[in-house]
Design a protein around this motif. Structure first.
Motif, PDB file in Angstrom:
ATOM      1  N   LEU A  26      38.661  32.658  54.358  1.00  0.00           N
ATOM      2  CA  LEU A  26      39.333  33.764  53.687  1.00  0.00           C
ATOM      3  C   LEU A  26      38.479  35.006  53.795  1.00  0.00           C
ATOM      4  CD1 LEU A  26      40.482  32.006  50.404  1.00  0.00           C
ATOM      5  CD2 LEU A  26      41.915  32.621  52.331  1.00  0.00           C
ATOM      6  N   ALA A  27      39.115  36.143  53.742  1.00  0.00           N
ATOM      7  CA  ALA A  27      38.367  37.390  53.725  1.00  0.00           C
ATOM      8  C   ALA A  27      37.508  37.445  52.478  1.00  0.00           C
ATOM      9  CB  ALA A  27      39.341  38.565  53.754  1.00  0.00           C
ATOM     10  N   ALA A  28      36.299  37.939  52.639  1.00  0.00           N
ATOM     11  CA  ALA A  28      35.399  38.027  51.485  1.00  0.00           C
ATOM     12  C   ALA A  28      35.993  38.969  50.441  1.00  0.00           C
ATOM     13  CB  ALA A  28      34.038  38.533  51.940  1.00  0.00           C
ATOM     14  N   GLN A  29      35.939  38.542  49.197  1.00  0.00           N
ATOM     15  CA  GLN A  29      36.471  39.352  48.112  1.00  0.00           C
ATOM     16  C   GLN A  29      35.360  39.569  47.082  1.00  0.00           C
ATOM     17  OE1 GLN A  29      39.433  40.633  48.061  1.00  0.00           O
ATOM     18  NE2 GLN A  29      40.415  39.520  49.747  1.00  0.00           N
ATOM     19  N   ALA A  30      35.261  40.756  46.594  1.00  0.00           N
ATOM     20  CA  ALA A  30      34.288  41.034  45.537  1.00  0.00           C
ATOM     21  C   ALA A  30      34.742  40.366  44.254  1.00  0.00           C
ATOM     22  CB  ALA A  30      34.177  42.536  45.324  1.00  0.00           C
ATOM     23  N   ALA A  31      33.837  39.701  43.569  1.00  0.00           N
ATOM     24  CA  ALA A  31      34.189  39.032  42.324  1.00  0.00           C
ATOM     25  C   ALA A  31      34.577  40.062  41.271  1.00  0.00           C
ATOM     26  CB  ALA A  31      32.997  38.214  41.824  1.00  0.00           C
ATOM     27  N   PRO A  32      35.690  39.803  40.567  1.00  0.00           N
ATOM     28  CA  PRO A  32      36.103  40.742  39.522  1.00  0.00           C
ATOM     29  C   PRO A  32      35.044  40.860  38.445  1.00  0.00           C
ATOM     30  CG  PRO A  32      37.838  39.160  40.035  1.00  0.00           C
ATOM     31  CD  PRO A  32      36.591  38.675  40.686  1.00  0.00           C
ATOM     32  N   GLN A  33      35.013  41.991  37.814  1.00  0.00           N
ATOM     33  CA  GLN A  33      34.092  42.188  36.700  1.00  0.00           C
ATOM     34  C   GLN A  33      34.602  41.424  35.480  1.00  0.00           C
ATOM     35  OE1 GLN A  33      31.162  43.959  37.008  1.00  0.00           O
ATOM     36  NE2 GLN A  33      31.763  43.959  39.164  1.00  0.00           N
ATOM     37  N   MET A  37      38.355  33.313  35.290  1.00  0.00           N
ATOM     38  CA  MET A  37      38.928  31.996  35.126  1.00  0.00           C
ATOM     39  C   MET A  37      39.112  31.378  36.504  1.00  0.00           C
ATOM     40  SD  MET A  37      40.136  29.680  33.080  1.00  0.00           S
ATOM     41  CE  MET A  37      41.369  28.382  32.923  1.00  0.00           C
ATOM     42  N   GLN A  38      38.495  30.213  36.719  1.00  0.00           N
ATOM     43  CA  GLN A  38      38.627  29.520  37.984  1.00  0.00           C
ATOM     44  C   GLN A  38      39.394  28.221  37.770  1.00  0.00           C
ATOM     45  OE1 GLN A  38      35.433  30.074  41.095  1.00  0.00           O
ATOM     46  NE2 GLN A  38      34.167  29.968  39.255  1.00  0.00           N
ATOM     47  N   LEU A  39      40.322  27.955  38.672  1.00  0.00           N
ATOM     48  CA  LEU A  39      41.224  26.819  38.536  1.00  0.00           C
ATOM     49  C   LEU A  39      41.297  26.052  39.848  1.00  0.00           C
ATOM     50  CD1 LEU A  39      43.949  29.054  36.993  1.00  0.00           C
ATOM     51  CD2 LEU A  39      42.962  27.139  35.713  1.00  0.00           C
ATOM     52  N   LEU A  40      41.247  24.726  39.752  1.00  0.00           N
ATOM     53  CA  LEU A  40      41.593  23.899  40.900  1.00  0.00           C
ATOM     54  C   LEU A  40      43.107  23.808  40.957  1.00  0.00           C
ATOM     55  CD1 LEU A  40      39.063  20.929  40.581  1.00  0.00           C
ATOM     56  CD2 LEU A  40      38.866  22.973  42.009  1.00  0.00           C
ATOM     57  N   GLY A  41      43.658  24.015  42.133  1.00  0.00           N
ATOM     58  CA  GLY A  41      45.105  23.973  42.253  1.00  0.00           C
ATOM     59  C   GLY A  41      45.543  23.404  43.585  1.00  0.00           C
ATOM     60  N   GLN A  58      40.563  37.427  36.828  1.00  0.00           N
ATOM     61  CA  GLN A  58      39.739  37.951  35.751  1.00  0.00           C
ATOM     62  C   GLN A  58      40.496  37.837  34.438  1.00  0.00           C
ATOM     63  OE1 GLN A  58      38.616  42.018  36.217  1.00  0.00           O
ATOM     64  NE2 GLN A  58      37.601  42.145  34.226  1.00  0.00           N
ATOM     65  N   ALA A  59      39.934  37.084  33.503  1.00  0.00           N
ATOM     66  CA  ALA A  59      40.562  36.935  32.196  1.00  0.00           C
ATOM     67  C   ALA A  59      40.616  38.285  31.501  1.00  0.00           C
ATOM     68  CB  ALA A  59      39.788  35.933  31.340  1.00  0.00           C
ATOM     69  N   GLY A  60      41.751  38.577  30.872  1.00  0.00           N
ATOM     70  CA  GLY A  60      41.905  39.834  30.168  1.00  0.00           C
ATOM     71  C   GLY A  60      42.221  40.999  31.073  1.00  0.00           C
ATOM     72  N   GLY A  61      42.419  40.754  32.364  1.00  0.00           N
ATOM     73  CA  GLY A  61      42.674  41.726  33.424  1.00  0.00           C
ATOM     74  C   GLY A  61      43.529  42.932  33.016  1.00  0.00           C
ATOM     75  N   PRO A  62      44.615  43.284  33.676  1.00  0.00           N
ATOM     76  CA  PRO A  62      45.196  42.434  34.716  1.00  0.00           C
ATOM     77  C   PRO A  62      44.407  42.462  36.030  1.00  0.00           C
ATOM     78  CG  PRO A  62      46.389  44.486  34.605  1.00  0.00           C
ATOM     79  CD  PRO A  62      45.350  44.539  33.508  1.00  0.00           C
ATOM     80  N   ALA A 356      50.297  39.112  32.600  1.00  0.00           N
ATOM     81  CA  ALA A 356      50.732  38.677  33.925  1.00  0.00           C
ATOM     82  C   ALA A 356      49.663  38.979  34.971  1.00  0.00           C
ATOM     83  CB  ALA A 356      52.039  39.362  34.309  1.00  0.00           C
ATOM     84  N   HIS A 357      49.414  38.003  35.837  1.00  0.00           N
ATOM     85  CA  HIS A 357      48.520  38.181  36.976  1.00  0.00           C
ATOM     86  C   HIS A 357      49.349  38.004  38.244  1.00  0.00           C
ATOM     87  CE1 HIS A 357      44.631  38.075  34.762  1.00  0.00           C
ATOM     88  NE2 HIS A 357      45.317  37.336  33.917  1.00  0.00           N
ATOM     89  N   ALA A 358      49.576  39.090  38.969  1.00  0.00           N
ATOM     90  CA  ALA A 358      50.311  39.000  40.226  1.00  0.00           C
ATOM     91  C   ALA A 358      49.514  38.175  41.228  1.00  0.00           C
ATOM     92  CB  ALA A 358      50.567  40.399  40.780  1.00  0.00           C
ATOM     93  N   HIS A 359      50.211  37.492  42.114  1.00  0.00           N
ATOM     94  CA  HIS A 359      49.534  36.698  43.131  1.00  0.00           C
ATOM     95  C   HIS A 359      49.101  37.580  44.291  1.00  0.00           C
ATOM     96  CE1 HIS A 359      51.570  32.717  41.669  1.00  0.00           C
ATOM     97  NE2 HIS A 359      50.790  33.279  40.763  1.00  0.00           N
ATOM     98  N   ALA A 360      47.871  37.381  44.733  1.00  0.00           N
ATOM     99  CA  ALA A 360      47.317  38.181  45.816  1.00  0.00           C
ATOM    100  C   ALA A 360      48.032  37.892  47.135  1.00  0.00           C
ATOM    101  CB  ALA A 360      45.824  37.908  45.951  1.00  0.00           C
ATOM    102  N   LYS A 361      47.749  38.713  48.122  1.00  0.00           N
ATOM    103  CA  LYS A 361      48.450  38.648  49.407  1.00  0.00           C
ATOM    104  C   LYS A 361      48.378  37.263  50.023  1.00  0.00           C
ATOM    105  CE  LYS A 361      48.657  40.864  53.950  1.00  0.00           C
ATOM    106  NZ  LYS A 361      48.071  41.922  54.824  1.00  0.00           N
ATOM    107  N   GLU A 362      47.216  36.604  49.943  1.00  0.00           N
ATOM    108  CA  GLU A 362      47.080  35.294  50.579  1.00  0.00           C
ATOM    109  C   GLU A 362      47.919  34.214  49.901  1.00  0.00           C
ATOM    110  OE1 GLU A 362      43.450  35.590  47.780  1.00  0.00           O
ATOM    111  OE2 GLU A 362      44.582  36.923  49.105  1.00  0.00           O
TER     112      GLU A 362
END
Length: 376
Positions: A26-33, A37-41, A58-62, A356-362
């Motif tokens: 995957l393209a490298a992504q900067a970790a959100p500030q 929340m990380q989930l196995l899916g 990122q919890a509390g985002g969006p 709501a957290h929109a799903h990223a492009k990937e």
């Protein structure tokens, strides 16, 4: 370029595929500030291929829900688990023939695959022992149709022992809380839906359904108890403990012949260690409960056919439906309920104003499977 695989892979093709399989880059992504929340899916991509891996927002985002670490798998995955060393487990949806162990975020660590032969099929769920030395999978004997729990070595993934579940169509399994010095105890949901190896997931002879909840000695497999619901057309499927681990919630799926009976069927049962109790919903849930989770506010059952999350009090009284298109996976992190939809996911899904957290492009067009597991 990503390798693509379709669900129609033959066993021989899949084995060749596994020989060269690598984690999907995957393209490298900067970790959100902030807190992440990380989930196995597990999910199906828009192109029809299947993935498992780590999702994050990122919890509390969006902030968008992104795929952090991804492994492509040959067919649809279902149950997931995490081991103490940080590796993850995934198994194929029933009737499945593969189990995989993988270390997300460790490129040098190759995925470890295990395939069952024609005498067995995986029933979609895997559970690890507390020390991570053993795995437990629900399976079906192809010759007899009887279900069993296979105790496996976590390093080799090979079966060390097998225990009867005293039923058919065994699905999710979960550890029961044990006092210090007590033997570990497994609870298994026998879905009770008759199928046949030659027809896969096709249901047959539903008038003979025999769903049950069983308690097994976690060391010997000895039967310690078995419970049935009063309605034999309700299939016990997925399991979750309340926060105190005193009450077990079970998501139900109805298999009635009449549409009206199925529409009116409950999708939640509670087990207090002594008896099963049905919890009616305040509206039709189309007889289908998917994933189940519990927070301090009560129970949540994903209902993809009703396009929402059914919520109940801790005692099982109906609260309402939180709308989310094609909702499936549920997970609890930091006391908040996370729910997966098709275009976006919800944080604090029980709240009057979920985030709501929109799903990223990937993940565009991806469809999440039934389960999320909090990772880390």
């Amino acid at each position: 370029m990503e390798t693509e695989v379709r669900a129609a892979l033959s066993r021989r093709q899949a084995l060749v595929f596994m020989g060269s399989l690598a984690a999907v880059p995957l393209a490298a992504q900067a970790a959100p500030q902030g807190t992440e929340m990380q989930l196995l899916g597990a999910w199906q991509q828009a192109d029809g291929s299947y993935r498992v891996g780590v999702l994050a927002a990122q919890a509390g985002g969006p902030s968008p829900l992104r795929a952090r670490h991804v492994l492509e798998v040959p067919t649809r995955a279902h149950g997931l688990a995490q081991l103490p060393d940080g590796s993850m487990l995934a198994t194929a949806r029933r009737p499945g023939d593969w189990l995989v162990r993988w270390h997300p975020g460790q490129p040098a660590a190759k995925a470890q695959w295990h395939w069952v032969d024609a005498t067995r099929s995986f029933n979609g769920h895997v559970l690890a022992s507390a020390d991570g030395r053993h795995l437990y999978t629900t399976e079906t004997d192809a010759d007899t149709g009887a279900s069993l729990v296979a105790k496996r070595d976590a390093r080799s993934l090979e079966t060390e022992d097998e225990w009867a579940t005293h039923g058919i169509d065994a699905h999710e399994l979960i550890w029961a809380p044990a006092a210090r010095g007590e033997k570990p105890t497994l609870i298994v949901a026998n879905g009770g839906v008759p199928t046949a190896p030659e027809t896969g997931r096709v249901k047959r002879n539903l008038h003979t359904m025999d769903s049950s909840l069983v308690r097994l000695n976690g060391e010997s497999g000895e039967l310690q108890g078995q419970w049935h619901l009063p309605d034999p057309r309700l299939s016990l499927r997925h399991l979750a403990w309340n926060a105190e681990r005193t009450v077990l919630g079970i998501a139900l799926q109805a298999e009635h012949d009449e549409a009206a009976d199925k529409a009116a069927a409950p999708i939640l049962a509670l087990f207090d260690g002594q008896a099963l109790r049905l919890c009616p919903a305040g509206q039709s849930m189309a007889g289908y409960g998917g994933s189940i989770a519990s927070t301090a506010e009560g129970w949540a059952v994903s209902c993809p056919r009703s396009q929402g999350v059914a919520t109940f009090t801790p005692e099982g009284q109906w609260r309402g439906l939180v709308g989310l298109e094609e909702v499936c996976a549920l997970a609890v992190g930091s006391g908040r309920l996370w729910a997966a939809g098709v275009s976006h996911s919800l944080e604090n899904a029980r709240s009057p104003t979920p985030l709501a957290h929109a799903h990223a492009k990937e993940l565009a067009g991806a469809r999440m499977d039934n389960h999320w597991i909090k990772f880390g």
